[in-house]
Design a protein around this motif. Structure first.
Motif, mmCIF file in Angstrom:
data_model
loop_
_atom_site.group_PDB
_atom_site.id
_atom_site.type_symbol
_atom_site.label_atom_id
_atom_site.label_comp_id
_atom_site.label_asym_id
_atom_site.label_seq_id
_atom_site.Cartn_x
_atom_site.Cartn_y
_atom_site.Cartn_z
ATOM 1 N N GLU A 145 8.211 4.083 3.482
ATOM 2 C CA GLU A 145 9.347 3.611 4.281
ATOM 3 C C GLU A 145 10.047 2.455 3.576
ATOM 4 O OE1 GLU A 145 8.859 5.111 8.592
ATOM 5 O OE2 GLU A 145 10.320 5.270 6.991
ATOM 6 N N SER A 146 9.250 1.527 3.033
ATOM 7 C CA SER A 146 9.819 0.396 2.309
ATOM 8 C C SER A 146 10.628 0.878 1.110
ATOM 9 C CB SER A 146 8.694 -0.543 1.856
ATOM 10 O OG SER A 146 9.215 -1.604 1.087
ATOM 11 N N TYR A 147 10.073 1.836 0.364
ATOM 12 C CA TYR A 147 10.773 2.408 -0.789
ATOM 13 C C TYR A 147 12.083 3.065 -0.349
ATOM 14 C CZ TYR A 147 11.575 5.399 -4.884
ATOM 15 O OH TYR A 147 12.126 6.031 -5.968
ATOM 16 N N LEU A 179 18.035 3.156 -0.249
ATOM 17 C CA LEU A 179 19.271 3.339 0.513
ATOM 18 C C LEU A 179 20.189 2.133 0.402
ATOM 19 C CD1 LEU A 179 17.975 5.119 3.737
ATOM 20 C CD2 LEU A 179 19.319 6.115 1.889
ATOM 21 N N ALA A 180 19.601 0.938 0.218
ATOM 22 C CA ALA A 180 20.374 -0.297 0.054
ATOM 23 C C ALA A 180 21.399 -0.455 1.180
ATOM 24 C CB ALA A 180 21.028 -0.316 -1.324
ATOM 25 N N ASP A 212 13.271 -4.209 9.211
ATOM 26 C CA ASP A 212 13.930 -4.273 7.909
ATOM 27 C C ASP A 212 14.828 -5.510 7.811
ATOM 28 O OD1 ASP A 212 14.844 -2.940 5.320
ATOM 29 O OD2 ASP A 212 16.744 -3.137 6.390
ATOM 30 N N ARG A 213 15.396 -5.917 8.925
ATOM 31 C CA ARG A 213 16.268 -7.089 8.952
ATOM 32 C C ARG A 213 15.463 -8.388 8.936
ATOM 33 N NH1 ARG A 213 20.532 -6.889 13.678
ATOM 34 N NH2 ARG A 213 21.088 -5.024 12.479
ATOM 35 N N TYR A 214 14.318 -8.404 9.608
ATOM 36 C CA TYR A 214 13.511 -9.621 9.700
ATOM 37 C C TYR A 214 12.751 -9.913 8.405
ATOM 38 C CZ TYR A 214 14.173 -9.347 14.801
ATOM 39 O OH TYR A 214 14.695 -9.294 16.067
ATOM 40 N N HIS A 223 9.099 -7.568 2.245
ATOM 41 C CA HIS A 223 9.545 -6.295 2.822
ATOM 42 C C HIS A 223 8.392 -5.329 3.055
ATOM 43 C CE1 HIS A 223 11.939 -2.562 3.238
ATOM 44 N NE2 HIS A 223 12.846 -3.382 3.711
ATOM 45 N N GLY A 224 7.583 -5.110 2.030
ATOM 46 C CA GLY A 224 6.460 -4.172 2.172
ATOM 47 C C GLY A 224 5.447 -4.642 3.194
#
Length: 384
Positions: free
Chosen positions: A121-123, A128-129, A321-323, A329-330
């Protein structure tokens, strides 16, 4: 809606393939593992305990893998390793049929299986950026895989035997592992100094902590459904094939949400989407527990899977993803997986076994509706 460049398009299809195969495996485990365990003459409490073990490792494994992945900057490398080890240990289901040996098998298999998805999911979000709103259109292929597995295996197990379950699961894991080689093992270099907060400071923010607690409660409320819905329907005289279609109906509704997610995010705040999703979750469990003798009501309740899983998951994961950004991130994705599907799923399935033995569907789903109601109150007060 902004279009992906041709370069981005050619990088999206391997992501969709992996989601398709990964969730095909989930479409094998969730509807049919409990049925397979029941065929081995395990009691509801034992089934609940084994299903809880399956989810409990998600509390620990994603966090360990998240640290390794963030330090190396190579999430796909760790996805491949985790998937291979999951495939290796899952072979124990082919070999063993005793409670403690199956418990050990599920413990080892699920540790590595659960470690892989948060890093994938992180990848996906990194690739997607600026096109993160397209996540739902990639993730929906996972839902299609789930549907395909549920329907094909429902027919297969009814035609032959649920005893085929361990072999089917092992073959699917081989395909899941193979799909990781379609995805580029890219190294990400993070700029840690861009973040003014460390990982623990982010977690302590009220809106972040509230989201993690709400995710825990929502997933906990799914414990009875994931553990006993197939058994519940068969007890009501529904065939395995029709039960498979009921599972599929819920995921079809989920696909619709993922497909329209980008539009929903533009029209509504994420907070409001989360509140709507949880309110409909309360309604879903109330109907499933009280009106399970009426097929029409069960059909309606299954459509609410669009809210209880699809809408809630897509909204919550966007907030995560925002926090959690940059070097966090991972670990953020892993923490979300651990608190919701991990701890929430494990506790929910563990409670489900005892609740089902004590009071059947009516008591079990009443408890899960109450958990979802608690989640609604917390989300209304603190999630931003």
């Amino acid at each position: 809606m902004q279009n992906l460049s041709s370069k981005d398009r050619c990088q999206c299809w391997p992501l969709s393939v992996h989601y398709f195969l990964y969730f095909s495996l989930l479409g094998t485990i969730l509807p049919y593992l409990a049925l397979y365990l029941s065929s081995l003459s395990f009691s509801p409490v034992e089934i609940g305990q084994l299903m809880a073990v399956l989810m409990l490792t998600k509390v620990i494994a994603p966090n360990i893998w998240g640290v390794f992945s963030d330090r190396s900057g190579r999430p796909i490398h760790w996805v491949r390793l985790a998937t291979f080890l999951a495939m290796l240990f899952a072979a124990g289901l082919v070999l063993f049929d005793r409670f403690w040996l199956i418990l050990l098998t599920l413990l080892l298999f699920s540790f590595f299986w659960h470690a892989s998805l948060p890093q994938f999911e992180s990848y996906t979000f990194r690739k997607l950026a600026a096109e993160k709103h397209r996540y739902g259109q990639i993730r929906l292929w996972g839902s299609l895989g789930f549907i395909g597995a549920v329907l094909v295996l429902g027919w297969l197990f009814e035609l032959y035997s649920i005893a085929l379950f361990p072999v089917v699961m092992s073959v699917l894991l081989l395909f899941v592992w193979g799909s990781t080689f379609l995805v580029k093992d890219q190294k990400f270099v993070e700029q840690e100094h861009f973040s003014s907060e460390n990982f623990l400071q982010i977690i302590r923010r009220p809106e972040v902590l509230a989201l993690l607690v709400v995710s825990f409660l929502v997933q906990l409320s799914h414990g009875v459904y994931y553990s006993f819905f197939t058994i519940q329907m068969i007890d009501q005289g529904v065939s395995k094939t029709l039960t498979a279609w009921l599972w599929a109906l819920g995921v079809v509704a989920e696909i619709a949400v993922f497909w329209w997610m980008a539009s929903l995010f533009k029209q509504f705040s994420i907070r409001n989407l989360i509140l709507i999703a949880i309110a409909l979750t309360v309604l879903r469990w109330t109907i499933t527990g009280q009106l399970d003798q009426y097929l029409g009501w069960i059909l309606f309740a299954q459509l609410l899977h669009a809210a209880s899983f699809g809408l809630f998951h897509a909204s919550a994961i966007h907030l995560i993803d925002r926090y959690f950004t940059g070097a966090h991130h991972g670990k953020g994705q892993a923490l979300f997986a651990a608190s919701s599907h991990g701890l929430g799923g494990a506790v929910g399935m563990f409670i489900a076994g005892y609740a089902w033995q004590a009071g059947g569907a009516e008591l079990s789903y009443a408890m899960t509706a109450l958990f979802a109601l608690f989640a609604l109150l917390i989300a209304w007060r603190w999630v931003k």
